[in-house]
Design a protein around this motif. Structure first.
Motif, mmCIF file in Angstrom:
data_model
loop_
_atom_site.group_PDB
_atom_site.id
_atom_site.type_symbol
_atom_site.label_atom_id
_atom_site.label_comp_id
_atom_site.label_asym_id
_atom_site.label_seq_id
_atom_site.Cartn_x
_atom_site.Cartn_y
_atom_site.Cartn_z
ATOM 1 N N THR A 171 28.436 -64.490 85.782
ATOM 2 C CA THR A 171 29.064 -64.016 86.950
ATOM 3 C C THR A 171 28.892 -62.941 87.429
ATOM 4 N N SER A 172 28.626 -62.068 89.126
ATOM 5 C CA SER A 172 28.842 -60.409 88.799
ATOM 6 C C SER A 172 30.120 -60.514 89.879
ATOM 7 N N TRP A 173 31.085 -59.910 90.895
ATOM 8 C CA TRP A 173 31.902 -59.647 91.109
ATOM 9 C C TRP A 173 31.442 -58.230 92.073
ATOM 10 N N GLY A 174 31.829 -58.340 93.585
ATOM 11 C CA GLY A 174 31.815 -57.448 94.357
ATOM 12 C C GLY A 174 33.378 -56.940 93.700
ATOM 13 N N GLN A 175 33.411 -55.696 94.423
ATOM 14 C CA GLN A 175 34.845 -54.507 93.889
ATOM 15 C C GLN A 175 35.654 -55.542 95.551
ATOM 16 N N GLY A 176 36.042 -56.179 96.702
ATOM 17 C CA GLY A 176 36.418 -56.804 97.362
ATOM 18 C C GLY A 176 37.060 -56.106 98.472
#
Length: 124
Positions: A112-117
């Protein structure tokens, strides 16, 4: 891994609307289930919505059902979250995630990859 950048957050009055965008780069997200999550101060991250790779299936947290809509444009490598009838309790940092399980919105370790929000603040 795919890189994700969220945008579209801001300050809005209760009852207002926002549309968040999650732009992906590095690889196509067209084969991934995608998700939106949020984290309010002092609270754990929680699931908001997920969407299948084709966009044909979506799931929502009960707290946002009927108010939020997740969608995607695979040609643009982008996922969206339309938020209507916003409430002060929707205030949080909203995160986009690539490659999550569709129905349970579980994070896949090492995948899973996440953005910075992006910050969403709803005033009463």
């Amino acid at each position: 891994q795919v890189q994700l950048v969220e945008s579209g957050g801001g300050l809005v009055q209760a009852g207002g609307s926002l549309r968040l965008s999650c732009a992906a780069s590095g690889r196509t997200i067209s084969t991934y289930a995608m998700g939106w999550f949020r984290q309010a101060p002092g609270q754990e991250r929680e699931f908001v919505a997920t969407i299948s790779w084709s966009g044909g299936t979506t799931y929502y947290a009960d707290s946002v059902k009927g108010r939020f809509t997740i969608s995607r444009d695979n040609a643009k490598n982008t996922v969206y979250l339309r938020m209507n009838s916003l409430k002060p309790e929707d205030t949080a940092v909203y995160y986009c995630a690539a490659d999550v399980t569709l129905r349970t919105a579980a994070v896949l370790p090492g995948r899973t990859s996440w953005g910075q929000g992006t910050q969403v603040t709803v005033s009463s």
